[in-house]
Design a protein around this motif. Structure first.
Motif, PDB file in Angstrom:
ATOM      1  N   ALA A 428       0.669  -0.986  -0.056  1.00  0.00           N
ATOM      2  CA  ALA A 428       0.065   0.144   0.085  1.00  0.00           C
ATOM      3  C   ALA A 428       0.890   1.216  -0.011  1.00  0.00           C
ATOM      4  O   ALA A 428       1.919   1.196   0.468  1.00  0.00           O
ATOM      5  N   ILE A 429       0.196   2.255  -0.512  1.00  0.00           N
ATOM      6  CA  ILE A 429       1.113   3.589  -0.691  1.00  0.00           C
ATOM      7  C   ILE A 429       0.198   4.772  -0.233  1.00  0.00           C
ATOM      8  O   ILE A 429      -1.110   4.701  -0.549  1.00  0.00           O
ATOM      9  N   ASP A 430       0.336   5.240   0.991  1.00  0.00           N
ATOM     10  CA  ASP A 430      -0.538   6.682   1.209  1.00  0.00           C
ATOM     11  C   ASP A 430       0.516   7.669   1.860  1.00  0.00           C
ATOM     12  O   ASP A 430       1.837   7.619   1.694  1.00  0.00           O
ATOM     13  N   ASN A 431      -0.004   8.746   2.463  1.00  0.00           N
ATOM     14  CA  ASN A 431       0.489   9.785   2.858  1.00  0.00           C
ATOM     15  C   ASN A 431       1.703   9.605   3.882  1.00  0.00           C
ATOM     16  O   ASN A 431       2.572  10.323   4.250  1.00  0.00           O
ATOM     17  N   ALA A 459      10.146  11.484  -3.349  1.00  0.00           N
ATOM     18  CA  ALA A 459      10.352  11.168  -4.755  1.00  0.00           C
ATOM     19  C   ALA A 459      10.944   9.707  -4.859  1.00  0.00           C
ATOM     20  O   ALA A 459      11.103   9.320  -5.995  1.00  0.00           O
ATOM     21  N   LEU A 460      11.380   9.094  -3.645  1.00  0.00           N
ATOM     22  CA  LEU A 460      11.680   7.591  -3.814  1.00  0.00           C
ATOM     23  C   LEU A 460      10.447   6.768  -4.440  1.00  0.00           C
ATOM     24  O   LEU A 460      10.733   5.784  -5.032  1.00  0.00           O
ATOM     25  N   MET A 461       9.199   7.271  -4.131  1.00  0.00           N
ATOM     26  CA  MET A 461       7.895   6.344  -4.771  1.00  0.00           C
ATOM     27  C   MET A 461       7.802   6.828  -6.318  1.00  0.00           C
ATOM     28  O   MET A 461       6.978   5.949  -7.027  1.00  0.00           O
ATOM     29  N   VAL A 462       8.599   7.510  -7.015  1.00  0.00           N
ATOM     30  CA  VAL A 462       8.249   7.912  -8.397  1.00  0.00           C
ATOM     31  C   VAL A 462       8.347   6.721  -9.284  1.00  0.00           C
ATOM     32  O   VAL A 462       9.688   5.996  -9.113  1.00  0.00           O
ATOM     33  N   GLY A 463       7.415   6.229  -9.874  1.00  0.00           N
ATOM     34  CA  GLY A 463       7.538   5.069 -11.013  1.00  0.00           C
ATOM     35  C   GLY A 463       7.313   3.630 -10.127  1.00  0.00           C
ATOM     36  O   GLY A 463       7.297   2.499 -10.821  1.00  0.00           O
ATOM     37  N   VAL A 474      17.049   0.615   4.276  1.00  0.00           N
ATOM     38  CA  VAL A 474      16.647   1.545   5.423  1.00  0.00           C
ATOM     39  C   VAL A 474      17.607   1.855   6.348  1.00  0.00           C
ATOM     40  O   VAL A 474      18.687   1.191   6.451  1.00  0.00           O
ATOM     41  N   ARG A 475      17.395   2.914   7.213  1.00  0.00           N
ATOM     42  CA  ARG A 475      18.428   3.253   8.304  1.00  0.00           C
ATOM     43  C   ARG A 475      17.793   3.314   9.576  1.00  0.00           C
ATOM     44  O   ARG A 475      16.227   3.812   9.432  1.00  0.00           O
ATOM     45  N   GLN A 476      18.228   3.159  10.503  1.00  0.00           N
ATOM     46  CA  GLN A 476      17.699   3.112  12.062  1.00  0.00           C
ATOM     47  C   GLN A 476      17.707   4.708  12.281  1.00  0.00           C
ATOM     48  O   GLN A 476      18.763   5.653  12.490  1.00  0.00           O
ATOM     49  N   THR A 477      16.436   5.293  12.913  1.00  0.00           N
ATOM     50  CA  THR A 477      16.546   6.631  13.506  1.00  0.00           C
ATOM     51  C   THR A 477      15.881   6.379  14.954  1.00  0.00           C
ATOM     52  O   THR A 477      15.164   5.432  15.057  1.00  0.00           O
ATOM     53  N   ASP A 478      15.786   7.399  15.886  1.00  0.00           N
ATOM     54  CA  ASP A 478      15.026   7.166  16.941  1.00  0.00           C
ATOM     55  C   ASP A 478      13.672   7.036  16.844  1.00  0.00           C
ATOM     56  O   ASP A 478      13.064   6.607  17.849  1.00  0.00           O
ATOM     57  N   SER A 479      13.158   7.370  15.674  1.00  0.00           N
ATOM     58  CA  SER A 479      11.618   7.336  15.708  1.00  0.00           C
ATOM     59  C   SER A 479      11.432   5.943  14.749  1.00  0.00           C
ATOM     60  O   SER A 479      10.266   5.862  14.293  1.00  0.00           O
ATOM     61  N   GLY A 480      12.279   5.078  14.313  1.00  0.00           N
ATOM     62  CA  GLY A 480      12.100   3.924  13.767  1.00  0.00           C
ATOM     63  C   GLY A 480      12.832   3.931  12.563  1.00  0.00           C
ATOM     64  O   GLY A 480      13.806   4.586  12.163  1.00  0.00           O
ATOM     65  N   LEU A 481      12.594   2.793  11.423  1.00  0.00           N
ATOM     66  CA  LEU A 481      13.311   2.640  10.277  1.00  0.00           C
ATOM     67  C   LEU A 481      12.688   3.773   9.141  1.00  0.00           C
ATOM     68  O   LEU A 481      11.491   3.638   9.113  1.00  0.00           O
ATOM     69  N   VAL A 482      13.404   4.212   8.361  1.00  0.00           N
ATOM     70  CA  VAL A 482      13.194   5.234   7.557  1.00  0.00           C
ATOM     71  C   VAL A 482      13.841   4.724   6.338  1.00  0.00           C
ATOM     72  O   VAL A 482      15.049   4.234   6.326  1.00  0.00           O
ATOM     73  N   ILE A 483      12.954   4.700   4.953  1.00  0.00           N
ATOM     74  CA  ILE A 483      13.670   4.419   3.661  1.00  0.00           C
ATOM     75  C   ILE A 483      14.361   5.265   3.433  1.00  0.00           C
ATOM     76  O   ILE A 483      14.035   6.400   3.124  1.00  0.00           O
ATOM     77  N   GLU A 484      15.644   4.790   2.863  1.00  0.00           N
ATOM     78  CA  GLU A 484      16.489   5.800   2.202  1.00  0.00           C
ATOM     79  C   GLU A 484      16.711   5.215   0.768  1.00  0.00           C
ATOM     80  O   GLU A 484      17.225   6.315  -0.178  1.00  0.00           O
ATOM     81  N   ARG A 485      16.319   4.204   0.274  1.00  0.00           N
ATOM     82  CA  ARG A 485      16.753   3.907  -1.043  1.00  0.00           C
ATOM     83  C   ARG A 485      15.322   2.788  -1.418  1.00  0.00           C
ATOM     84  O   ARG A 485      15.218   1.646  -0.628  1.00  0.00           O
ATOM     85  N   LEU A 486      14.775   2.800  -2.446  1.00  0.00           N
ATOM     86  CA  LEU A 486      13.713   2.017  -3.143  1.00  0.00           C
ATOM     87  C   LEU A 486      13.755   1.820  -4.350  1.00  0.00           C
ATOM     88  O   LEU A 486      13.693   2.783  -5.343  1.00  0.00           O
ATOM     89  N   ASP A 487      14.340   0.623  -5.023  1.00  0.00           N
ATOM     90  CA  ASP A 487      14.375   0.172  -6.380  1.00  0.00           C
ATOM     91  C   ASP A 487      13.863  -0.743  -6.772  1.00  0.00           C
ATOM     92  O   ASP A 487      13.608  -1.885  -6.062  1.00  0.00           O
TER      93      ASP A 487
END
Length: 493
Positions: A428-431, A459-463, A474-487
């Motif tokens: 799923a994709i949302d805001n 912009a990672l979701m383009v296409g 993904v990378r770890q942050t204090d607020s959880g995992l954040v996507i840095e690259r999506l191929d």
């Protein structure tokens, strides 16, 4: 009813209906899009009180400008009211309830960095105190004395009788030249015996007795334990064959495994105290003899070695010991009871007690730990009171109220963030981000599951669309995992 009255009633009904529809539309428009990250949080009114924002207690650092369902935990968002702004940095507990809740305070103190490290040690043979008995010439084993691995021997204890034919012939020639008056020829014959490997004591014995000795007895050169016995009666042995290996017991090694995180504060030559269960109440003193250069890859420990005297032979290799490495410096530091620390995995927190029964979460940075105390390098000052018991209850309450711990200043990053990769399918994709059914993140030790991730950049979701198979980093942050690259994986339209 007249036509005029009927029309008035009809217009009033339509007005009420339009008002209800408009109110429903307004409420719906306020609720939709909750999961989107707000760009500006404008105060609104609810139940007559001004609301600053809404938040999810499990992710209090994320604020929303509308009520509704949390995109993280599928629970209702909680409002943060403006009239509670004074309490946004702390929670308040009635002092009369402190004892009932089991809260106990401790002070942050300053003192010298004098501590010790306790580790477990194992006694081992001193590998510098080793004697090897070998055959110095080709021969035959005539006798093996009653010895076995593990036997404790005294110095000069007999081990093996060897028949060496080549030595017998050389001895006969030496005895024949002894009766001549040619001193130079006799000296050359004596030198020949030495070159054949014959011990000086045996040469002197042959010269005194005037008789050749074809069978010699090999004795233990030191007192110690038989470690290796590779000879049996009747064997033929070649020159250089190892017959017996003996390890001395005049001293033993105490082998230690020290965590690599503690190795920087340990130096060769520092004092060591060892206590063995075999000798209760007795302390063996020594010094750190060697710090071996290689780290154990499995346990992430460094091997260190202490040499202990063992003149009476009571210290046996294989015994265990509790070892204390004493460390002391003149540096004054802040000390905190270790039990007061709340470790989240990525940071450390404490609950600081303030006047009026107020408690505030504070992020701290930690130093070495010793004797149930931990050094605090940043975040606290001397004399502050922290909660040493019951702090997890207060931390849970702080999360429910959306309180964020005061953060210490972090050093500027000098390296790129560590990324963890896995393959996944877009569900799923949302805001709020993207929901992925991902495989295991092996470098995180995280199994495969379905969860929603935030995006470092939309912009990672383009296409990319729902049901696409992707490679995610993904990378770890204090607020959880954040996507840095999506191929998107190859072979997909």
């Amino acid at each position: 009813m007249s036509a005029r009255l009927w029309k008035s009633a009809l217009l009033s009904g339509l007005s009420i209906a339009l008002g209800l529809v408009g109110g429903y539309w307004y409420a719906t428009s306020r609720t939709e899009g909750v999961s989107g990250a707000p760009t500006a949080l404008a105060p609104t009114m609810q139940d007559g009180r001004k609301v600053l924002y809404w938040y999810d207690p499990m992710y209090p650092q994320q604020k929303f400008d509308k009520p509704g369902k949390s995109p993280f935990m599928e629970m209702e968002l909680i409002p943060q009211y403006a009239d509670a702004a004074a309490e946004t940095a702390a929670i308040r507990i009635d002092p009369s309830l402190t004892q009932n809740l089991g809260l106990r305070l401790a002070a942050v103190t300053r003192g010298p960095l004098a501590n010790s490290l306790n580790v477990v040690g194992v006694l081992a043979f001193n590998e510098r105190e080793v004697a090897v008995v070998q055959a110095r010439a080709d021969g035959f084993v005539e006798r093996v004395y009653a010895r076995a691995p593990g036997d404790v021997l005294a110095t000069n204890a007999p081990l093996v009788d060897l028949l060496i034919p080549s030595w017998a012939a050389a001895q006969e020639e030496f005895l024949a030249l002894k009766h001549s008056d040619d001193a130079g020829l006799l000296a050359a014959a004596r030198q020949r015996l030495r070159l054949l490997g014959m011990p000086t004591a045996l040469i002197n014995q042959v010269e005194r007795s005037g008789k050749a000795r074809a069978v010699i007895t090999l004795n233990s050169p030191i007192a110690g334990v038989v470690q290796q016995l590779e000879v049996r009666t009747g064997m033929a042995v070649a020159a250089g064959t190892t017959l017996v290996r003996i390890n001395g017991l005049n001293s033993v090694w105490l082998s230690l495994a020290v965590p690599e995180a503690e190795a920087g504060a340990i130096a060769q030559g520092q004092a060591v105290e060892a206590r063995l269960p075999a000798f209760p109440g007795e302390v063996l003193a020594g010094t750190l003899d060697a710090i071996l250069p290689e780290t154990n890859q499995d346990s992430r420990t460094l091997r260190m070695r202490v040499e202990l005297p063992n003149a009476d032979g009571r210290l046996r290799p294989g015994m265990t010991a509790q070892v204390r490495l004493n460390r002391s410096t003149d540096q004054n530091v802040l000390w905190l009871p270790s039990e007061a620390i709340i470790r989240t995995g990525r940071r450390a927190l404490v609950m600081v007690a303030e006047e009026g029964g107020r408690y505030r979460p504070v992020e701290i940075r930690l130093g070495p730990e010793s004797a149930d105390r931990t050094v605090v390098t940043q975040g606290l000052t001397e004399g502050q009171q922290v909660v040493a018991s019951g702090q997890f209850l207060l931390d849970s309450e702080a999360s429910l109220k959306g309180l964020i711990a005061t953060a210490t200043e972090r050093p500027a990053a000098t390296a790129a963030p560590v990324l963890h990769e896995a393959e996944a399918q877009v569900m799923a994709i949302d805001n709020a981000g993207v929901t992925l059914a991902h495989g295991p993140f092996r470098t995180l030790g995280m199994p495969g599951m379905t969860m929603t991730f935030r995006l470092a950049d939309p912009a990672l979701m383009v296409g990319i669309k729902t049901s696409d198979k992707v490679r995610v980093a993904v990378r770890q942050t204090d607020s959880g995992l954040v996507i840095e690259r999506l191929d998107k994986l190859g072979g997909q339209p």
